[in-house]
Design a protein around this motif. Sequence first.
Motif, PDB file in Angstrom:
ATOM      1  N   SER A  87      28.757 -59.290 -62.783  1.00 52.97           N
ATOM      2  CA  SER A  87      28.003 -60.297 -62.037  1.00 52.97           C
ATOM      3  C   SER A  87      27.413 -59.686 -60.768  1.00 52.97           C
ATOM      4  CB  SER A  87      28.929 -61.456 -61.667  1.00 52.97           C
ATOM      5  OG  SER A  87      29.898 -61.005 -60.734  1.00 52.97           O
ATOM      6  N   LYS A  88      26.597 -60.467 -60.087  1.00 51.88           N
ATOM      7  CA  LYS A  88      26.026 -60.005 -58.821  1.00 51.88           C
ATOM      8  C   LYS A  88      27.121 -59.647 -57.826  1.00 51.88           C
ATOM      9  CE  LYS A  88      21.522 -62.113 -58.208  1.00 51.88           C
ATOM     10  NZ  LYS A  88      20.761 -63.063 -57.408  1.00 51.88           N
ATOM     11  N   ASP A  89      28.139 -60.514 -57.744  1.00 57.35           N
ATOM     12  CA  ASP A  89      29.236 -60.258 -56.811  1.00 57.35           C
ATOM     13  C   ASP A  89      30.006 -58.995 -57.188  1.00 57.35           C
ATOM     14  OD1 ASP A  89      28.621 -62.468 -55.288  1.00 57.35           O
ATOM     15  OD2 ASP A  89      30.031 -63.785 -56.347  1.00 57.35           O
ATOM     16  N   SER A  90      30.240 -58.803 -58.460  1.00 53.57           N
ATOM     17  CA  SER A  90      30.944 -57.605 -58.921  1.00 53.57           C
ATOM     18  C   SER A  90      30.154 -56.342 -58.581  1.00 53.57           C
ATOM     19  CB  SER A  90      31.177 -57.696 -60.426  1.00 53.57           C
ATOM     20  OG  SER A  90      31.702 -56.498 -60.918  1.00 53.57           O
ATOM     21  N   ARG A  91      28.860 -56.386 -58.804  1.00 54.06           N
ATOM     22  CA  ARG A  91      28.006 -55.238 -58.474  1.00 54.06           C
ATOM     23  C   ARG A  91      28.000 -54.981 -56.973  1.00 54.06           C
ATOM     24  NH1 ARG A  91      23.493 -54.974 -62.957  1.00 54.06           N
ATOM     25  NH2 ARG A  91      24.375 -56.473 -64.381  1.00 54.06           N
ATOM     26  N   ALA A  92      27.941 -56.063 -56.189  1.00 56.29           N
ATOM     27  CA  ALA A  92      27.952 -55.922 -54.728  1.00 56.29           C
ATOM     28  C   ALA A  92      29.279 -55.335 -54.253  1.00 56.29           C
ATOM     29  CB  ALA A  92      27.696 -57.276 -54.074  1.00 56.29           C
ATOM     30  N   ASN A  93      30.373 -55.754 -54.849  1.00 55.79           N
ATOM     31  CA  ASN A  93      31.681 -55.221 -54.462  1.00 55.79           C
ATOM     32  C   ASN A  93      31.807 -53.734 -54.793  1.00 55.79           C
ATOM     33  OD1 ASN A  93      32.487 -57.708 -53.480  1.00 55.79           O
ATOM     34  ND2 ASN A  93      33.530 -58.294 -55.371  1.00 55.79           N
ATOM     35  N   LYS A  94      31.296 -53.334 -55.937  1.00 58.35           N
ATOM     36  CA  LYS A  94      31.340 -51.917 -56.312  1.00 58.35           C
ATOM     37  C   LYS A  94      30.475 -51.087 -55.372  1.00 58.35           C
ATOM     38  CE  LYS A  94      32.183 -53.060 -61.141  1.00 58.35           C
ATOM     39  NZ  LYS A  94      31.584 -53.232 -62.462  1.00 58.35           N
ATOM     40  N   THR A  95      29.311 -51.617 -55.011  1.00 57.02           N
ATOM     41  CA  THR A  95      28.432 -50.913 -54.078  1.00 57.02           C
ATOM     42  C   THR A  95      29.098 -50.790 -52.717  1.00 57.02           C
ATOM     43  OG1 THR A  95      26.512 -51.778 -55.250  1.00 57.02           O
ATOM     44  CG2 THR A  95      26.133 -50.926 -53.037  1.00 57.02           C
ATOM     45  N   THR A  96      29.733 -51.858 -52.259  1.00 56.93           N
ATOM     46  CA  THR A  96      30.435 -51.828 -50.972  1.00 56.93           C
ATOM     47  C   THR A  96      31.557 -50.795 -50.987  1.00 56.93           C
ATOM     48  OG1 THR A  96      29.901 -54.146 -50.575  1.00 56.93           O
ATOM     49  CG2 THR A  96      31.719 -53.221 -49.310  1.00 56.93           C
ATOM     50  N   SER A  97      32.239 -50.660 -52.100  1.00 54.66           N
ATOM     51  CA  SER A  97      33.307 -49.658 -52.211  1.00 54.66           C
ATOM     52  C   SER A  97      32.760 -48.244 -52.036  1.00 54.66           C
ATOM     53  CB  SER A  97      33.999 -49.765 -53.569  1.00 54.66           C
ATOM     54  OG  SER A  97      34.587 -51.014 -53.730  1.00 54.66           O
ATOM     55  N   ILE A  98      31.642 -47.976 -52.651  1.00 54.89           N
ATOM     56  CA  ILE A  98      31.027 -46.648 -52.513  1.00 54.89           C
ATOM     57  C   ILE A  98      30.580 -46.418 -51.073  1.00 54.89           C
ATOM     58  CG2 ILE A  98      29.029 -45.245 -53.164  1.00 54.89           C
ATOM     59  CD1 ILE A  98      29.308 -46.398 -55.969  1.00 54.89           C
ATOM     60  N   ILE A  99      29.983 -47.430 -50.470  1.00 53.64           N
ATOM     61  CA  ILE A  99      29.528 -47.300 -49.087  1.00 53.64           C
ATOM     62  C   ILE A  99      30.711 -47.060 -48.149  1.00 53.64           C
ATOM     63  CG2 ILE A  99      28.498 -48.559 -47.159  1.00 53.64           C
ATOM     64  CD1 ILE A  99      26.649 -49.893 -49.292  1.00 53.64           C
ATOM     65  N   MET A 100      31.811 -47.783 -48.359  1.00 55.62           N
ATOM     66  CA  MET A 100      32.980 -47.609 -47.495  1.00 55.62           C
ATOM     67  C   MET A 100      33.573 -46.203 -47.640  1.00 55.62           C
ATOM     68  SD  MET A 100      33.060 -50.205 -45.680  1.00 55.62           S
ATOM     69  CE  MET A 100      34.548 -49.804 -44.806  1.00 55.62           C
ATOM     70  N   ALA A 101      33.606 -45.673 -48.851  1.00 55.98           N
ATOM     71  CA  ALA A 101      34.092 -44.299 -49.041  1.00 55.98           C
ATOM     72  C   ALA A 101      33.168 -43.308 -48.338  1.00 55.98           C
ATOM     73  CB  ALA A 101      34.188 -43.979 -50.535  1.00 55.98           C
ATOM     74  N   SER A 102      31.874 -43.536 -48.435  1.00 60.67           N
ATOM     75  CA  SER A 102      30.903 -42.672 -47.771  1.00 60.67           C
ATOM     76  C   SER A 102      31.063 -42.721 -46.255  1.00 60.67           C
ATOM     77  CB  SER A 102      29.484 -43.096 -48.174  1.00 60.67           C
ATOM     78  OG  SER A 102      28.526 -42.359 -47.489  1.00 60.67           O
ATOM     79  N   VAL A 103      31.240 -43.913 -45.723  1.00 62.42           N
ATOM     80  CA  VAL A 103      31.413 -44.077 -44.280  1.00 62.42           C
ATOM     81  C   VAL A 103      32.718 -43.423 -43.822  1.00 62.42           C
ATOM     82  CG1 VAL A 103      31.823 -45.818 -42.488  1.00 62.42           C
ATOM     83  CG2 VAL A 103      29.937 -46.104 -44.087  1.00 62.42           C
ATOM     84  N   PHE A 104      33.776 -43.577 -44.613  1.00 63.50           N
ATOM     85  CA  PHE A 104      35.050 -42.934 -44.269  1.00 63.50           C
ATOM     86  C   PHE A 104      34.875 -41.424 -44.185  1.00 63.50           C
ATOM     87  CE2 PHE A 104      38.958 -40.813 -45.581  1.00 63.50           C
ATOM     88  CZ  PHE A 104      39.819 -41.260 -44.592  1.00 63.50           C
ATOM     89  N   LEU A 105      34.217 -40.838 -45.195  1.00 62.17           N
ATOM     90  CA  LEU A 105      34.018 -39.387 -45.212  1.00 62.17           C
ATOM     91  C   LEU A 105      33.086 -38.913 -44.103  1.00 62.17           C
ATOM     92  CD1 LEU A 105      33.767 -38.758 -49.056  1.00 62.17           C
ATOM     93  CD2 LEU A 105      35.682 -38.183 -47.536  1.00 62.17           C
ATOM     94  N   SER A 106      32.275 -39.814 -43.557  1.00 58.83           N
ATOM     95  CA  SER A 106      31.347 -39.430 -42.492  1.00 58.83           C
ATOM     96  C   SER A 106      32.016 -39.354 -41.126  1.00 58.83           C
ATOM     97  CB  SER A 106      30.181 -40.414 -42.422  1.00 58.83           C
ATOM     98  OG  SER A 106      30.583 -41.621 -41.808  1.00 58.83           O
ATOM     99  N   GLY A 107      33.285 -39.778 -41.059  1.00 62.08           N
ATOM    100  CA  GLY A 107      33.994 -39.656 -39.800  1.00 62.08           C
ATOM    101  C   GLY A 107      34.024 -40.907 -38.958  1.00 62.08           C
ATOM    102  N   GLU A 108      33.624 -42.026 -39.510  1.00 60.41           N
ATOM    103  CA  GLU A 108      33.630 -43.264 -38.742  1.00 60.41           C
ATOM    104  C   GLU A 108      35.046 -43.746 -38.445  1.00 60.41           C
ATOM    105  OE1 GLU A 108      31.051 -44.919 -37.332  1.00 60.41           O
ATOM    106  OE2 GLU A 108      29.746 -43.315 -38.024  1.00 60.41           O
ATOM    107  N   MET A 109      36.011 -43.382 -39.283  1.00 61.34           N
ATOM    108  CA  MET A 109      37.393 -43.789 -39.048  1.00 61.34           C
ATOM    109  C   MET A 109      38.229 -42.649 -38.470  1.00 61.34           C
ATOM    110  SD  MET A 109      36.139 -45.459 -41.777  1.00 61.34           S
ATOM    111  CE  MET A 109      35.911 -47.092 -42.398  1.00 61.34           C
TER     112      MET A 109
END
Length: 179
Positions: A87-109
């Motif tokens: 669903s749209k929500d499922s796709r959005a959640n998967k995209t958010t997961s990828i973005i959060m991993a990317s942000v974590f690796l970028s040093g934001e945390m």
Amino acid sequence: SDIKADASTEGLRVSVSPKEKYKLIAASYLSCLSVAVVINIIQLIIMKYIFEVPMGGSILKLACFIVSTNVFAVAFGIVCACLFKGSKDSRANKTTSIIMASVFLSGEMIAQLPGILETSVPLINDINPATVMNMALFRLAYSTGDFDFYINMIKIVVMAIICLVISVIILRREKYASV
């Protein structure tokens, strides 16, 4: 997800349309991009003049940064909508997961993480869009040299083009049983 026939009625119309898919994707892409750029301009104005966050002295480079990063962000959203199922929500959640991993690796945390990755696996920093954007913004605000800033902008635009090409290929090849 509005361009996928299995996720929305708008996507179903795109799927059965006799128009060429890349033209429909381009029109949708440009409309989303224009809204995103306007929103980011408002955000950066607030950051610079209300919160007094340094943004560098070059309005032209700041405009290049805004457009380039939004070009990537919208293209990344499109490719995620094309690649993920559900669903749209499922796709959005998967995209958010990828973005959060990317942000974590970028040093934001963990601020030292990009330095650690640079010494052990520098390719991760080169292909991680959040790291590339962070480094470009850092160079925009604090550096006098333009070369590294523009290299980062080129990396972002190349990643966006790759995302768009993948999206067009996926959408052109899909046929839906319900159509």
